[in-house]
Design a protein around this motif. Structure first.
Motif, mmCIF file in Angstrom:
data_model
loop_
_atom_site.group_PDB
_atom_site.id
_atom_site.type_symbol
_atom_site.label_atom_id
_atom_site.label_comp_id
_atom_site.label_asym_id
_atom_site.label_seq_id
_atom_site.Cartn_x
_atom_site.Cartn_y
_atom_site.Cartn_z
ATOM 1 N N LEU A 238 0.828 -1.206 0.000
ATOM 2 C CA LEU A 238 0.000 0.000 0.000
ATOM 3 C C LEU A 238 0.864 1.259 0.000
ATOM 4 O O LEU A 238 0.354 2.383 0.082
ATOM 5 C CB LEU A 238 -0.910 0.038 1.240
ATOM 6 N N ARG A 262 -5.785 -3.700 -1.283
ATOM 7 C CA ARG A 262 -5.022 -2.562 -1.812
ATOM 8 C C ARG A 262 -5.438 -1.208 -1.232
ATOM 9 O O ARG A 262 -5.084 -0.174 -1.738
ATOM 10 C CB ARG A 262 -5.123 -2.513 -3.347
ATOM 11 N N ASP A 263 -6.297 -1.242 -0.183
ATOM 12 C CA ASP A 263 -6.540 0.025 0.511
ATOM 13 C C ASP A 263 -6.700 -0.224 2.014
ATOM 14 O O ASP A 263 -6.969 -1.350 2.450
ATOM 15 C CB ASP A 263 -7.739 0.791 -0.070
ATOM 16 N N HIS A 264 -6.495 0.855 2.786
ATOM 17 C CA HIS A 264 -6.458 0.710 4.242
ATOM 18 C C HIS A 264 -7.780 0.203 4.804
ATOM 19 O O HIS A 264 -7.807 -0.489 5.826
ATOM 20 C CB HIS A 264 -6.074 2.048 4.881
#
Ligand SMILES: Cc1cc2nc3c(=O)[nH]c(=O)nc-3n(C[C@H](O)[C@H](O)[C@H](O)COP(=O)(O)O)c2cc1C
Length: 343
Positions: A238, A262-264
């Motif tokens: 990331l 792929r994201d928090h």
């Protein structure tokens, strides 16, 4: 411990030893920072650790009281998300109003912040995890650089290079003082940084077992069992690498990351700072939370006052320097100089 290692950083910050304790989210509070300052080093309170500006102001006042007028520092970490930086000017003003004039800056695009701090006659040590970012901070006016390698506990950036190599790469590139951080926990490493022509070291993980750090005794006891393999770097995919304690949360985060997140948002509360604060640091459940930590925790053998750790580091550095002198032939410098002249 007497001030026996004098460098440009001790001169710039007015401290006895060339050792800085980097800002520690949730942990570098007034008591810990005062312990660093009273042990002859420099420390930095982290305003992000406080629930309100009023609590941060109280911490500043307490630190001023505990340090009896000696200078202490504040860490201003900039996020790449602008909304997360909204409070930075207020924290800066609160610190300046308390008389703080030494700041550790870290993170994204610090030029504007460095300029604002300089307008208030403050000294800025900018922490960078690449030579390129460090040079651009120097161009933006940073008064000193803390250069950190990939061993660093916390957020070492996307840098893959180890501390020793970073130190060697820094040689001859900077005109301001440079301290080296990431994986430092022995006095011999301090001597090595000085041998590399640098001005000192920055430490975080090694100090986590000092008495003055406010965490649950169970967490500190667990840290004493850690070795150099007890930490892991996560979230590289990331672009926000985080070096933490290997625990249950770290394993879960690793699994989600390896599955392609792929994201928090995909990590939910697993990566929330308050989980670390409440479960790990406050309750001592060290399996829970992303607890920033680097492999230099392997050097921690006992829970002891910070002063004892610092004195040990300085004493070992001095012994290492003396040992180097002892193996250097008395006429070594003359021999080197005459070789240089012949070239
Ligand atoms: C528990 C912990 C929390 C940290 N929090 C911050 C922070 O809020 N801001 C920051 O600039 N650096 C933070 N760091 C990085 C330290 O300031 C320092 O750069 C780092 O610990 C040096 O590497 P070492 O851990 O190998 O000694 C943190 C490190 C640790 C271990």
């Amino acid at each position: 411990m007497a001030a026996v290692l004098r460098t440009r950083i001790t001169q710039l910050l007015g401290i006895d030893h060339p050792i800085l304790g980097g800002g520690l989210m949730w942990l570098s509070d007034a008591r810990y920072v005062a312990a660093l300052v009273n042990a002859g080093c420099m420390g930095f309170i982290t305003p992000r650790s406080y629930a309100s500006e009023a609590d941060f102001r109280d911490a500043l006042a307490l630190c001023a009281e505990l340090t009896h007028g000696k200078p202490f520092g504040v860490n201003l970490t900039l996020s790449h998300r602008p909304e997360a930086n909204a409070m930075v000017p207020r924290w800066m003003d609160a610190a300046l109003a308390q008389g703080v004039r030494i700041f550790e800056t870290a993170g994204h695009a610090p030029a504007e912040l460095i300029a604002a701090l300089h307008r208030a006659n403050a000294i800025v040590v900018h922490k960078a995890s690449s030579i390129r970012h460090a040079l651009s901070a120097e161009r933006a006016g940073a008064d000193a650089i803390a250069l950190v390698g990939m061993e660093e506990g916390g957020h070492p950036g996307t840098n893959e290079l180890p501390t020793m190599l970073m130190g060697a790469l820094a040689q001859g590139q900077f005109s301001v003082p440079v301290v080296l951080g990431g994986g430092i926990g022995r006095g011999r490493q301090l001597a090595a940084a000085l041998a590399q022509g640098l001005d000192g070291v920055l430490i975080g993980s090694r100090f986590l077992v000092c008495e003055e750090i406010r965490t649950h005794p169970r967490y500190k006891e667990h840290l004493l069992t850690c070795d150099e393999h007890s930490t892991v770097r996560l979230l590289q995919s990331l672009g926000s690498t985080w070096r933490v304690l290997r625990n249950e949360t770290a394993r879960q985060v690793q699994a989600i990351e390896q599955a392609g997140a792929r994201d928090h948002a995909a990590f939910g509360d697993l990566i929330s700072g308050t989980t670390t604060r409440d479960r790990c640091y406050a309750q001592g459940d060290w399996q829970q939370g992303m607890a920033s930590l680097g492999p230099s925790i392997a050097f921690a053998r006992r829970i002891e006052p910070l002063q004892a750790i610092v004195d040990g580091l300085v004493a070992e550095a001095v012994q290492a320097i003396a040992a180097l002198r002892a193996i250097t032939a008395t006429d070594a410098l003359d021999a080197m100089n005459s070789m240089e002249q012949k070239r």
